[in-house]
Design a protein around this motif. Structure first.
Motif, PDB file in Angstrom:
ATOM      1  N   ALA A   1       2.153   1.641  -3.501  1.00  0.00           N
ATOM      2  CA  ALA A   1       1.096   1.937  -4.473  1.00  0.00           C
ATOM      3  C   ALA A   1       0.670   3.400  -4.373  1.00  0.00           C
ATOM      4  O   ALA A   1       0.415   4.057  -5.381  1.00  0.00           O
ATOM      5  CB  ALA A   1      -0.108   1.023  -4.235  1.00  0.00           C
ATOM      6  N   ALA A   2       0.626   3.914  -3.130  1.00  0.00           N
ATOM      7  CA  ALA A   2       0.171   5.291  -2.947  1.00  0.00           C
ATOM      8  C   ALA A   2       1.086   6.272  -3.659  1.00  0.00           C
ATOM      9  O   ALA A   2       0.637   7.296  -4.182  1.00  0.00           O
ATOM     10  CB  ALA A   2       0.110   5.620  -1.461  1.00  0.00           C
ATOM     11  N   LYS A   3       2.381   5.933  -3.724  1.00  0.00           N
ATOM     12  CA  LYS A   3       3.321   6.862  -4.348  1.00  0.00           C
ATOM     13  C   LYS A   3       3.042   7.021  -5.842  1.00  0.00           C
ATOM     14  O   LYS A   3       3.479   7.975  -6.466  1.00  0.00           O
ATOM     15  CB  LYS A   3       4.762   6.380  -4.133  1.00  0.00           C
ATOM     16  CG  LYS A   3       5.215   6.485  -2.676  1.00  0.00           C
ATOM     17  CD  LYS A   3       6.692   6.121  -2.549  1.00  0.00           C
ATOM     18  CE  LYS A   3       7.065   5.807  -1.113  1.00  0.00           C
ATOM     19  NZ  LYS A   3       7.142   7.003  -0.252  1.00  0.00           N
TER      20      LYS A   3
ATOM     21  N   ARG B   1      -0.225   6.585  -7.002  1.00  0.00           N
ATOM     22  CA  ARG B   1      -1.689   6.683  -7.035  1.00  0.00           C
ATOM     23  C   ARG B   1      -2.321   5.415  -7.600  1.00  0.00           C
ATOM     24  O   ARG B   1      -3.284   5.449  -8.374  1.00  0.00           O
ATOM     25  CB  ARG B   1      -2.110   7.927  -7.843  1.00  0.00           C
ATOM     26  CG  ARG B   1      -3.245   8.689  -7.148  1.00  0.00           C
ATOM     27  CD  ARG B   1      -3.615   9.995  -7.830  1.00  0.00           C
ATOM     28  NE  ARG B   1      -5.003  10.292  -7.500  1.00  0.00           N
ATOM     29  CZ  ARG B   1      -5.441  11.436  -6.986  1.00  0.00           C
ATOM     30  NH1 ARG B   1      -4.627  12.436  -6.782  1.00  0.00           N
ATOM     31  NH2 ARG B   1      -6.715  11.620  -6.704  1.00  0.00           N
ATOM     32  N   GLN B   2      -1.720   4.248  -7.255  1.00  0.00           N
ATOM     33  CA  GLN B   2      -2.325   2.970  -7.629  1.00  0.00           C
ATOM     34  C   GLN B   2      -3.052   2.433  -6.411  1.00  0.00           C
ATOM     35  O   GLN B   2      -2.926   2.981  -5.321  1.00  0.00           O
ATOM     36  CB  GLN B   2      -1.220   1.975  -8.037  1.00  0.00           C
ATOM     37  CG  GLN B   2      -0.538   2.375  -9.326  1.00  0.00           C
ATOM     38  CD  GLN B   2       0.811   1.686  -9.500  1.00  0.00           C
ATOM     39  OE1 GLN B   2       1.354   1.089  -8.572  1.00  0.00           O
ATOM     40  NE2 GLN B   2       1.356   1.797 -10.695  1.00  0.00           N
ATOM     41  N   ARG B   3      -3.845   1.374  -6.617  1.00  0.00           N
ATOM     42  CA  ARG B   3      -4.501   0.833  -5.439  1.00  0.00           C
ATOM     43  C   ARG B   3      -4.262  -0.667  -5.277  1.00  0.00           C
ATOM     44  O   ARG B   3      -3.977  -1.390  -6.237  1.00  0.00           O
ATOM     45  CB  ARG B   3      -5.996   1.151  -5.422  1.00  0.00           C
ATOM     46  CG  ARG B   3      -6.839   0.480  -6.464  1.00  0.00           C
ATOM     47  CD  ARG B   3      -8.276   0.924  -6.287  1.00  0.00           C
ATOM     48  NE  ARG B   3      -8.805   0.454  -5.004  1.00  0.00           N
ATOM     49  CZ  ARG B   3      -9.329  -0.750  -4.822  1.00  0.00           C
ATOM     50  NH1 ARG B   3      -9.391  -1.612  -5.811  1.00  0.00           N
ATOM     51  NH2 ARG B   3      -9.794  -1.117  -3.649  1.00  0.00           N
ATOM     52  N   ILE B   4      -4.364  -1.100  -4.005  1.00  0.00           N
ATOM     53  CA  ILE B   4      -4.155  -2.497  -3.654  1.00  0.00           C
ATOM     54  C   ILE B   4      -5.508  -3.054  -3.214  1.00  0.00           C
ATOM     55  O   ILE B   4      -6.194  -2.466  -2.389  1.00  0.00           O
ATOM     56  CB  ILE B   4      -3.162  -2.586  -2.474  1.00  0.00           C
ATOM     57  CG1 ILE B   4      -1.797  -2.044  -2.872  1.00  0.00           C
ATOM     58  CG2 ILE B   4      -3.046  -4.019  -1.972  1.00  0.00           C
ATOM     59  CD1 ILE B   4      -1.137  -2.817  -3.966  1.00  0.00           C
TER      60      ILE B   4
ATOM     61  N   GLN C   1       0.815  -1.207   0.000  1.00  0.00           N
ATOM     62  CA  GLN C   1       0.000   0.000   0.000  1.00  0.00           C
ATOM     63  C   GLN C   1       0.852   1.261   0.000  1.00  0.00           C
ATOM     64  O   GLN C   1       0.543   2.228  -0.691  1.00  0.00           O
ATOM     65  CB  GLN C   1      -0.925  -0.003   1.214  1.00  0.00           C
ATOM     66  CG  GLN C   1      -2.118  -0.912   1.000  1.00  0.00           C
ATOM     67  CD  GLN C   1      -2.926  -1.083   2.254  1.00  0.00           C
ATOM     68  OE1 GLN C   1      -2.438  -0.862   3.347  1.00  0.00           O
ATOM     69  NE2 GLN C   1      -4.174  -1.479   2.100  1.00  0.00           N
ATOM     70  N   THR C   2       1.921   1.230   0.794  1.00  0.00           N
ATOM     71  CA  THR C   2       2.805   2.395   0.848  1.00  0.00           C
ATOM     72  C   THR C   2       3.350   2.702  -0.540  1.00  0.00           C
ATOM     73  O   THR C   2       3.360   3.851  -0.985  1.00  0.00           O
ATOM     74  CB  THR C   2       3.968   2.120   1.823  1.00  0.00           C
ATOM     75  OG1 THR C   2       3.420   1.646   3.038  1.00  0.00           O
ATOM     76  CG2 THR C   2       4.774   3.369   2.077  1.00  0.00           C
TER      77      THR C   2
ATOM     78  N   SER D   1      -7.059  -5.767  -1.065  1.00  0.00           N
ATOM     79  CA  SER D   1      -6.460  -6.655  -0.071  1.00  0.00           C
ATOM     80  C   SER D   1      -6.920  -8.100  -0.249  1.00  0.00           C
ATOM     81  O   SER D   1      -6.188  -9.026   0.085  1.00  0.00           O
ATOM     82  CB  SER D   1      -6.689  -6.158   1.356  1.00  0.00           C
ATOM     83  OG  SER D   1      -8.043  -5.924   1.581  1.00  0.00           O
TER      84      SER D   1
END
Lengths: 584, 584
Positions: free
Chosen positions: B301-303, B305-308, B298-299, B310
């Motif tokens: 992906a946020a950089k 602007r993608q999403r995980i 998640q950390t 879960s």
């Protein structure tokens, strides 16, 4: 003689709860307590024999568990009218736990029942001293309700063996059923007839006898008490029938010779392995006994505007169990039906309990030969009638209708008890209610808000006609933020923002947030960072005083890219004033 | 050639997560992924050997766990840059669990590590399919944080055996310490010197080398990458030292002969008892591996602007573990440091993971002889430097300062891991955080309220100058009402009323009550009854919409002696208008 003359007759230390009621004991209370004690003693004699049968121990142990424990509770308990002694559910749990460790050895079985009383007594006193009464809250009402209903059914099923005159084995409905099917050919029909007649009489006494008596000159409460003494009548009649018709020769099993006399005082032998194996059952017996007992005590106390101190109750019940352990008894607690009878019969103080103990002691000393010809089927019928009144299957539907999660926890508990035994049932129930609680609060209601035009109020966009800012996302979380929902909320909010590239600010309205724990704080930090990396600023609004006090002790307010607004309206006025509708 | 030409080269089914990134794969991504793969491969070779050593399995199993699992995750995972493979904490847990069931038998130990990967894979895939990702929320951040820190210390302590050249046994700090003290005379000093030099070099590389490189023409991120490749340099230098100085004769232990070639595909043998014994450890490995991995994913992906997703992550990690199990590996998950390197090196897609797998496969095929002379002390030093960066003892003080309950849960977890092993530690941590949460919400803040004169607002009488009615008690509960606090609140409110005989009405302000479960409903019913018996009427005010919807499904509104008011001001206006201050 002044009515105050019996005051402070006994030099009891002031820390003893009993000193409180003894200090203002009035002579006129004595006759009320005496009458209640006579009635409860008559009720307790068949019950103590029956619950000894249910627990799988010799009949005299039922009497022993009804002498010293009553005195100990009278001295240490906080309820004035609770009637302590053997009760159905605890006796069933005792039988199940002792059966598991005994492996068929009856000496070990007996030792285990006494050790259970001792351990349970130590645990209750310990919890009382450490003020750990809140641990009982782990048992939700749904779990307790399901447990009691299912135990009632299981107890009734387990007593079929005495009604049918065949040995049934097993701790679950399946095992008992299989055992029954294998032996249908051996059913003892004389016993069945006697048992069914007793059952029919007892069921009729609950309704028919009461209305019959109501037509006489007896008061309603007296009629109620007499109908509750029906088991005593059943005991007398069936004993006479056995003697008169020589039913023992026809195969009817009776209680047999009960050694007379008072119990010898001794501690159960120490056996590390056995004690260890009984720790968990003893804890469950303690908690369930306590929860059941304290709720009865509270219900009765409220009727006289008295109060129950639950930590004193723990100590009182603990001392009762210790007294049971040293006098050859098994686990005891406050019973519902006996306490109600005690209260209705007019008991004013715990002296009624002490007098009841005297009554049972006299019985143990002089009257045990009278029960030699008492059929086990009668006791089984007494148990069945008592426990079936505990079974409330409608509660499952009612609870399910009110809350799916609670209904599910109740169903899991009931299925566990019936199909896998009392211990597995209660543990499965506790775990499922915990998991369901975490699951429910783990996915809290998050509402997107808009301004009610012309006001400073913000409401759910899905329920109201509201004004929404294109660049500021307003969210309200209807739950405290803690570990079970922290990560989920973080993702939910982040995902929500990612789907709307035009969002520049997120404002979290915290008016319903009663707590933010360390996990939620980490999630807020991480959400702040993730949103920041994506070019979106996080703000909070309407944070409660205690929550804000705590946040100030962390570096979060410094790390937060946005601001913490006093009101949500302030936030919108600062971030997107153009989006706000003017007052009408 | 158009840049879109490589689109849809592979006929992958659309339900496969990989179809998404393959669909828009660009040729220019390939060189970025290739470069990242080369760097991660170089980093992964010593790490996979080291973590095999930590898990207690032959070195080649570390390589095997770094081939197929990476391919499986690339196909099924949802993160674009997560680097999967053996990681320190999971390897420690694997060693502890396998050690417990093996009882010294090395064949059983090896089988157990593979079974752990298989069970853990099945559990993760199962949880992904059932969308049970929220179960991971049972692990609060405090528990995870305490677990990782304590595991780091325990891993470092366990690696002392390779640095000192003596066999140390034990799964706890005490056992390792006792084992060390008993063998101080047998310390292998050549090994110690080699190990300490390596340790010093690796620690220096983390800080000194980076600033040294920063002074050259290298970019900051390139300097960072090179400094992270320091373990590779350490491996080469110490291997050459062993060969050149013939240190093996001086007693330095080396990795020894590693069988070359790719792993054979097979399923671990089925052994019901072994599998059953490994169920709980496999669950803990799954949950901790998942929580650690998903937060890294998640950390990163946020950089971008993608999403995980879960649940997709659960499936991805599960497939990676299944792949590890069928190819002779042990449990794997997403690693923090490798993923960061992969991201920083410019990986664009999971293809980087597949290319890394090719790199490790080539190593396994052709380069294993090169590691024959690699000292175990070097690998131990690599592990120690890596895990000590996970240890954050300051977090304990920070957490304690923010929340005593969270701090306590963290301390319990750390003490459990260090003194009683990883499994006991994590279970004790989870239980203590649950109990502390129940205890905290079990005794919620209840404020007595009074009217702010001249307004419709009501505030805490202890904090504000307010107007109080003598006959109406206004109470606000700052917590949802549920089983853990229901009984306590019932008693608290009842006792509060009993102490003030002049009270005739109690109004419960419910603005902070987000839920009322079935237990709390029972308690409200009982409170209503008990107060009624004592001549006091219970009312509610400001009940939230969803809570009211639910209450309407129960008979409680009918049973309630008092009323449910829309606002608290309405209640006071109806019950005791004389007590309200007039507007100024």
């Amino acid at each position: 003689m002044s009515p105050a003359s019996p005051r402070r007759r006994l030099p009891l230390p002031s820390w003893l709860p009993a000193s409180r009621w003894l200090a203002d004991y009035q002579r006129r209370d004595l006759s009320a307590d005496g009458l209640a004690a006579v009635i409860v003693t008559l009720m307790l004699i068949p019950q103590s024999l029956a619950y000894a049968l249910l627990a799988g121990v010799p009949a005299q142990m039922g009497l022993y568990a009804s002498i010293l424990p009553l005195v100990a509770y009278a001295l240490f308990g906080s309820s004035r009218t609770l009637a302590v002694g053997p009760v159905a559910v605890i006796s069933l749990m005792t039988a199940a736990a002792a059966g598991q460790v005994a492996g068929g050895d009856s000496a070990t079985f007996l030792l285990a029942t006494t050790v259970l009383a001792l351990l349970s007594g130590l645990m209750l006193v310990g919890m009382g001293l450490l003020r750990l009464g809140w641990v009982a809250n782990l048992l939700s009402h749904s779990v307790i309700g399901g447990f009691i209903s299912a135990s009632g059914l299981l107890i009734a099923a387990s007593q079929l063996k005495h009604l049918l005159g065949i040995p049934l084995h097993g701790d679950t409905l399946w095992a008992l059923g299989a055992s029954l099917l294998a032996q249908t050919g051996r059913i003892q029909w004389t016993t069945v007839i006697l048992g069914l007649l007793t059952l029919a009489f007892l069921f009729w006494a609950r309704s028919g006898l009461k209305s019959l008596l109501a037509r006489t000159r007896l008061s309603a409460s007296a009629a109620d008490l007499v109908s509750k003494a029906a088991p005593v009548l059943a005991v007398i009649l069936t004993t006479l029938a056995v003697e008169g018709l020589d039913l023992r020769r026809a195969g009817v099993a009776t209680v047999g010779a009960i050694p007379g006399g008072l119990p010898a005082l001794s501690l159960p032998a120490f056996d590390a392995e056995l004690w260890r194996a009984l720790l968990l059952p003893a804890l469950l017996i303690s908690l369930i006994g306590f929860v059941e007992s304290v709720s009865v005590a509270q219900t009765l106390a409220a009727k006289r505007r008295q109060r129950i101190d639950s930590n004193a109750e723990l100590t009182g019940l603990g001392m009762a169990n210790l007294a049971s352990a040293v006098s050859g008894g098994f686990p005891v607690t406050g019973g519902f039906s006996r306490s109600v009878v005690n209260f209705d019969a007019g008991a004013r103080s715990p002296l009624a309990g002490i007098l009841t103990a005297v009554g049972i002691a006299l019985t143990a000393l002089f009257f045990t030969p009278w029960f030699q010809a008492l059929p086990k089927a009668t006791l089984a019928a007494t148990i069945i009638v008592a426990v079936l009144s505990l079974v409330d299957l409608g509660a499952l539907a009612r609870t399910w209708r009110y809350s799916r999660a609670d209904g599910l926890a109740m169903a899991v508990t009931m299925a566990g008890v019936l199909l896998m035994g009392v211990e597995v049932g209660v543990i499965a129930g506790v775990l499922s209610s915990l998991l369901l609680f975490l699951w429910r609060t783990g996915q809290p209601h998050v509402a997107e808000l808009g301004q009610v035009p012309g006001t400073e109020h913000f409401r759910n966009v899905q329920r109201h006609q509201v004004q929404v800012s294109p660049s500021v996302l307003s969210l309200r979380v209807d739950e405290s933020l803690y570990f079970a929902n922290a990560r989920h909320l973080e993702d939910q909010i982040y995902d929500c923002v990612m789907q709307r590239p035009q969002i520049r600010h997120v404002v979290l309205l915290c008016s319903a947030v009663n707590q933010i724990d360390a996990s939620a704080l980490d999630s807020l930090e991480s959400l702040n960072q993730r949103l920041g990396d994506a070019g979106v600023t996080l703000h909070l609004s309407e944070v409660k005083g205690p929550v804000m006090d705590r946040l100030r002790r962390s570096p979060f307010p410094k790390h937060l890219h946005g601001r913490i607004f006093l009101t949500h309206f302030d936030a919108l006025r600062a971030l997107d004033p153009a989006s706000l509708a003017p007052p009408p």
